[in-house]
Scaffold this motif. Structure first.
Motif, PDB file in Angstrom:
ATOM      1  N   MET A  10       0.834  -1.212   0.000  1.00  0.00           N
ATOM      2  CA  MET A  10       0.000   0.000   0.000  1.00  0.00           C
ATOM      3  C   MET A  10       0.865   1.256   0.000  1.00  0.00           C
ATOM      4  SD  MET A  10      -2.860   1.303  -0.310  1.00  0.00           S
ATOM      5  CE  MET A  10      -3.927  -0.132  -0.238  1.00  0.00           C
ATOM      6  N   LEU A  11       1.938   1.200   0.776  1.00  0.00           N
ATOM      7  CA  LEU A  11       2.868   2.325   0.827  1.00  0.00           C
ATOM      8  C   LEU A  11       3.542   2.502  -0.531  1.00  0.00           C
ATOM      9  CD1 LEU A  11       3.660   4.244   3.087  1.00  0.00           C
ATOM     10  CD2 LEU A  11       5.603   2.775   3.598  1.00  0.00           C
ATOM     11  N   SER A  12       3.849   1.373  -1.115  1.00  0.00           N
ATOM     12  CA  SER A  12       4.483   1.392  -2.435  1.00  0.00           C
ATOM     13  C   SER A  12       3.540   2.023  -3.474  1.00  0.00           C
ATOM     14  CB  SER A  12       4.831  -0.047  -2.811  1.00  0.00           C
ATOM     15  OG  SER A  12       5.223  -0.140  -4.124  1.00  0.00           O
ATOM     16  N   LEU A  13       2.251   1.653  -3.382  1.00  0.00           N
ATOM     17  CA  LEU A  13       1.247   2.187  -4.311  1.00  0.00           C
ATOM     18  C   LEU A  13       1.142   3.708  -4.172  1.00  0.00           C
ATOM     19  CD1 LEU A  13      -1.194   1.700  -6.290  1.00  0.00           C
ATOM     20  CD2 LEU A  13      -2.616   1.506  -4.267  1.00  0.00           C
ATOM     21  N   LEU A  14       0.992   4.142  -2.921  1.00  0.00           N
ATOM     22  CA  LEU A  14       0.813   5.575  -2.689  1.00  0.00           C
ATOM     23  C   LEU A  14       2.053   6.360  -3.112  1.00  0.00           C
ATOM     24  CD1 LEU A  14      -0.964   5.427   0.791  1.00  0.00           C
ATOM     25  CD2 LEU A  14      -1.996   5.943  -1.421  1.00  0.00           C
ATOM     26  N   THR A  15       3.214   5.822  -2.778  1.00  0.00           N
ATOM     27  CA  THR A  15       4.444   6.536  -3.108  1.00  0.00           C
ATOM     28  C   THR A  15       4.668   6.583  -4.614  1.00  0.00           C
ATOM     29  OG1 THR A  15       5.284   5.531  -1.113  1.00  0.00           O
ATOM     30  CG2 THR A  15       6.835   6.807  -2.374  1.00  0.00           C
ATOM     31  N   THR A  16       4.261   5.520  -5.306  1.00  0.00           N
ATOM     32  CA  THR A  16       4.414   5.530  -6.760  1.00  0.00           C
ATOM     33  C   THR A  16       3.514   6.614  -7.365  1.00  0.00           C
ATOM     34  OG1 THR A  16       4.864   3.163  -6.697  1.00  0.00           O
ATOM     35  CG2 THR A  16       4.353   4.098  -8.845  1.00  0.00           C
ATOM     36  N   PHE A  17       2.294   6.722  -6.836  1.00  0.00           N
ATOM     37  CA  PHE A  17       1.393   7.794  -7.291  1.00  0.00           C
ATOM     38  C   PHE A  17       2.033   9.157  -7.066  1.00  0.00           C
ATOM     39  CE2 PHE A  17      -2.607   5.161  -7.299  1.00  0.00           C
ATOM     40  CZ  PHE A  17      -2.964   5.501  -8.579  1.00  0.00           C
ATOM     41  N   VAL A  18       2.526   9.339  -5.844  1.00  0.00           N
ATOM     42  CA  VAL A  18       3.155  10.624  -5.512  1.00  0.00           C
ATOM     43  C   VAL A  18       4.369  10.865  -6.412  1.00  0.00           C
ATOM     44  CG1 VAL A  18       4.393  11.897  -3.694  1.00  0.00           C
ATOM     45  CG2 VAL A  18       2.329  10.610  -3.124  1.00  0.00           C
ATOM     46  N   GLY A  19       5.153   9.819  -6.606  1.00  0.00           N
ATOM     47  CA  GLY A  19       6.348   9.926  -7.450  1.00  0.00           C
ATOM     48  C   GLY A  19       5.993  10.321  -8.875  1.00  0.00           C
ATOM     49  N   PHE A  20       4.970   9.673  -9.417  1.00  0.00           N
ATOM     50  CA  PHE A  20       4.547   9.985 -10.790  1.00  0.00           C
ATOM     51  C   PHE A  20       4.009  11.415 -10.883  1.00  0.00           C
ATOM     52  CE2 PHE A  20       3.731   5.563 -12.879  1.00  0.00           C
ATOM     53  CZ  PHE A  20       5.084   5.295 -12.742  1.00  0.00           C
ATOM     54  N   PHE A  21       3.292  11.800  -9.848  1.00  0.00           N
ATOM     55  CA  PHE A  21       2.763  13.160  -9.850  1.00  0.00           C
ATOM     56  C   PHE A  21       3.919  14.162  -9.802  1.00  0.00           C
ATOM     57  CE2 PHE A  21       0.695  16.852  -7.702  1.00  0.00           C
ATOM     58  CZ  PHE A  21      -0.157  17.179  -8.753  1.00  0.00           C
ATOM     59  N   GLY A  22       4.923  13.798  -8.998  1.00  0.00           N
ATOM     60  CA  GLY A  22       6.118  14.641  -8.905  1.00  0.00           C
ATOM     61  C   GLY A  22       6.807  14.764 -10.253  1.00  0.00           C
ATOM     62  N   VAL A  23       6.892  13.648 -10.959  1.00  0.00           N
ATOM     63  CA  VAL A  23       7.506  13.652 -12.294  1.00  0.00           C
ATOM     64  C   VAL A  23       6.727  14.577 -13.224  1.00  0.00           C
ATOM     65  CG1 VAL A  23       7.903  12.220 -14.351  1.00  0.00           C
ATOM     66  CG2 VAL A  23       8.590  11.382 -12.114  1.00  0.00           C
ATOM     67  N   TRP A  24       5.403  14.532 -13.108  1.00  0.00           N
ATOM     68  CA  TRP A  24       4.555  15.408 -13.946  1.00  0.00           C
ATOM     69  C   TRP A  24       4.759  16.878 -13.576  1.00  0.00           C
ATOM     70  CZ3 TRP A  24       0.637  18.933 -13.101  1.00  0.00           C
ATOM     71  CH2 TRP A  24      -0.062  19.347 -14.248  1.00  0.00           C
ATOM     72  N   VAL A  25       4.777  17.132 -12.245  1.00  0.00           N
ATOM     73  CA  VAL A  25       4.928  18.525 -11.786  1.00  0.00           C
ATOM     74  C   VAL A  25       6.241  19.117 -12.311  1.00  0.00           C
ATOM     75  CG1 VAL A  25       5.332  19.962  -9.734  1.00  0.00           C
ATOM     76  CG2 VAL A  25       3.463  18.310  -9.744  1.00  0.00           C
ATOM     77  N   PHE A  26       7.342  18.344 -12.146  1.00  0.00           N
ATOM     78  CA  PHE A  26       8.640  18.858 -12.587  1.00  0.00           C
ATOM     79  C   PHE A  26       8.750  18.866 -14.113  1.00  0.00           C
ATOM     80  CE2 PHE A  26       9.793  18.118  -8.209  1.00  0.00           C
ATOM     81  CZ  PHE A  26      10.679  19.141  -7.956  1.00  0.00           C
ATOM     82  N   GLY A  27       8.342  17.735 -14.719  1.00  0.00           N
ATOM     83  CA  GLY A  27       8.564  17.549 -16.146  1.00  0.00           C
ATOM     84  C   GLY A  27       7.609  18.314 -17.039  1.00  0.00           C
ATOM     85  N   VAL A  28       6.415  18.643 -16.511  1.00  0.00           N
ATOM     86  CA  VAL A  28       5.438  19.342 -17.351  1.00  0.00           C
ATOM     87  C   VAL A  28       5.184  20.756 -16.815  1.00  0.00           C
ATOM     88  CG1 VAL A  28       3.098  19.296 -18.304  1.00  0.00           C
ATOM     89  CG2 VAL A  28       4.371  17.164 -18.049  1.00  0.00           C
TER      90      VAL A  28
END
Lengths: 278, 312
Positions: A202-220
């Motif tokens: 569950m922690l892995s799931l949430l962190t992956t979501f956060v990580g992907f969102f972070g990638v979007w925030v920085f990258g886009v």
């Protein structure tokens, strides 16, 4: 056992494991639903309307060139005018949704084995790097197949509605699908890097979501805000236009960007996995 | 020659020191026990041997390689981890064949090896059973089976009989004894001291992350320098009678004679006498004095030794 044979053996096992799990049924349903929604959307596209209204072919080509040029530039757009916009749209939507699918499918690829320590039966027999890469490739293969299923549903609608001929649809559809694979691989690699740091799925799931969102925030978002091209490289979707064009230089850049990101993140992931306690 | 070597090994988890500056060697071909109460550092030490975790300081080697060097160790090191769940969706046979494949066992031998070890642990009917459907005892046996796959030189067993009923535990001990006779090096971590005393030739006793004793089982239990006689009361009375302490002390090689209620403890010089000689001489003297004997044991027993060495 040599590393390649290890990776192949573990990869095949990962695929079988995924197909046997209840997740496979859920994902098949999800693929069907997304594919169906996509198919319905296709029939609403402006180009479809143009085709149905038996518009002038020259007008159609002009319409497509303009549409493509917004994404890939005029020179590349000119080479893509033969491809139906609907088919390119399917690929684009796949690229847009693939991070979500990767998160849902890949979040527990490593963490479930770490949580119950099942991984210990494998770490005493196979290199950790092989285990990591096989799991990553397992997720990548599964996602790629799901995206192909989703795209196939869309292509069926394109053909059935007479929007494009079967040969044209398949030619461009498969080509666009192949073009999206490096992007899928790059996202999968990021997901594995994040997900493998946690023992709780569950922690892995949430962190992956956060990580992907972070990638979007920085990258886009930040990339646009600060007008920084370099920041955009963080976001694998940035390379989509480059990968779907037929321009060798752009294609090279797209491949370098996505594969470079994959090598970097999976290299870091392998290093951390070999150093960690299991 | 040492099959496993611990040199000044320390393992910290954050601020907590789980194992502190521990050094010992596991002789090749021996059965070695890792002993200690909960929190002593047994499982941490075991996990470092198995390559699951890395030491913070010091070095651990297995067959002269770091335990994480899977390429070098190959199928020579096998492990029964205590708390690792078998992949629940895998069928037992399929899992064992897959693990045999990873160990580098050729395709022509894989299934036979898997079937052999499964039969050895009494599970030949479980081939098609999913691991998630196995009872605790069955799963334990399958876990043992995977550790016995191939012909490993070093077998690490963490709590191999934990949670098993007495019959199953006995059968597992029999399997381990057979492997011991096959000259594999065995390392067994267990709370069951009687089991370790029976199975192991050498042991290390840990307490609160520190090594408090190591050596052969005979040295640790005092079996090679001490014999304990259980004295029984005379028929129809509660009286034991008078122990001829002076006579016993006069036996050549005997160093000390101590009577502790109904126990007679005779310490001797192991270079001058063997325990069997002491037993014979002392029994003769005791019978001559009309005493009755309830039992004889060599040494204090591992349990007593561990209780003395470790804190409550």
């Amino acid at each position: 056992m040599n590393p390649l044979a290890e990776i192949v053996a573990l990869f095949v096992r990962e695929l079988l494991r995924s197909l046997r799990s209840g997740k496979a049924v859920i994902l098949a349903t999800l693929s069907f639903l997304v594919g169906s929604a996509l198919a319905l959307g296709i029939t609403r596209l402006e180009e479809s309307e143009l085709i149905r209204s038996a518009s002038d072919p020259a007008h159609m080509m002009e319409f497509r060139e303009q549409a493509y040029s917004a994404f890939v530039g005029m020179s590349a757009a000119h080479k893509l005018v033969e491809s139906p916009l609907e088919v390119a749209g399917i690929a684009w939507i796949n690229v847009f949704f693939c991070p979500l699918l990767i998160t849902l499918i890949g979040f527990d690829a490593m963490s479930s084995d770490l949580q119950f320590r099942s991984v210990r039966y494998f770490t005493s027999r196979a290199r950790r790097s092989s285990i990591y890469l096989a799991k990553m490739l397992g997720v990548f293969a599964l996602i790629s197949t799901i995206l192909l299923v989703i795209a196939s549903l869309g292509w069926t609608v394109v053909i059935a509605n007479g929007i494009a001929a079967p040969a044209v649809t398949l030619k461009w559809g498969v080509r666009f699908w192949i073009s999206t694979l490096p992007i899928v691989l790059a996202w999968t690699s990021i997901a594995m890097l994040i997900g493998s740091q946690f023992k709780t799925p569950m922690l892995s799931l949430l962190t992956t979501f956060v990580g992907f969102f972070g990638v979007w925030v920085f990258g886009v978002a930040f990339s646009h805000y600060f007008h920084s091209e370099a920041l955009g490289w963080i976001y694998p979707g940035t390379f989509t236009p480059m990968l779907i064009t037929l321009e060798p230089a752009d294609l090279g850049k797209g491949l370098a960007g996505t594969l470079g990101s994959t090598v970097l993140t999976s290299g870091l992931g392998v290093y951390l996995f070999t150093q960690r306690d299991v | 020659m040492a099959a496993i070597s611990f040199r000044n090994v320390t393992k910290r988890f954050g601020a907590k020191v789980a194992v502190s500056n521990v050094s010992f060697e596991v002789p090749e071909g021996s059965a070695f026990g890792l002993i200690g109460p909960n929190g002593a550092g047994k499982t941490t030490s075991f996990s470092m041997m198995a390559g699951f975790i890395r030491s913070t300081d010091g070095s651990v080697t297995v067959l002269d390689h770091v335990p994480t060097d899977v390429a070098a160790l190959g199928s020579r090191l096998s492990v029964l981890p205590q708390d690792a769940i078998l992949p629940p969706r895998d069928q037992v046979g399929e899992l064992l064949v897959f693990l045999a494949n990873l160990q580098g066992i050729g395709p022509e031998r894989r299934e036979k090896c898997a079937r052999d070890v499964l039969e050895e642990v009494g599970g030949k009917d479980w081939w098609k059973t999913r691991c998630g459907e196995l009872s605790h005892g069955m799963a334990k046996r399958v876990q043992l089976a995977q550790a016995l796959l191939g012909e490993p030189t070093v077998i690490l067993l963490d709590e191999p009989t934990a949670g098993l009923d007495p019959r199953a535990a006995h059968e597992v001990r029999e399997i381990i004894s057979r492997r011991k006779r096959a000259e594999s090096t065995l390392v067994i971590s267990s709370h069951n001291l009687q089991e370790l005393e029976t199975l192991c030739d050498f042991a290390a006793i840990l307490d609160r992350g520190q090594l408090v004793a190591k050596g052969s089982m005979s040295e640790l239990t005092g079996a090679g320098r001490e014999v304990i006689f259980q004295l029984a009361p005379k028929k129809g009375t509660r009286e034991i009678g008078v122990v001829p302490e002076a006579v016993l002390a006069a036996i050549s090689g005997v160093k000390r004679v101590l009577v502790d209620r109904d126990r007679l403890i005779v310490s001797f010089d192991p270079t001058a006498l063997e325990a069997e000689d002491v037993i014979q001489s002392v029994l003769e003297a005791l019978f001559a004095s009309g005493l009755r004997i309830g039992g004889v044991t060599k040494g204090q027993g591992l349990e007593k030794r561990v209780m003395d060495l470790t804190d409550a």
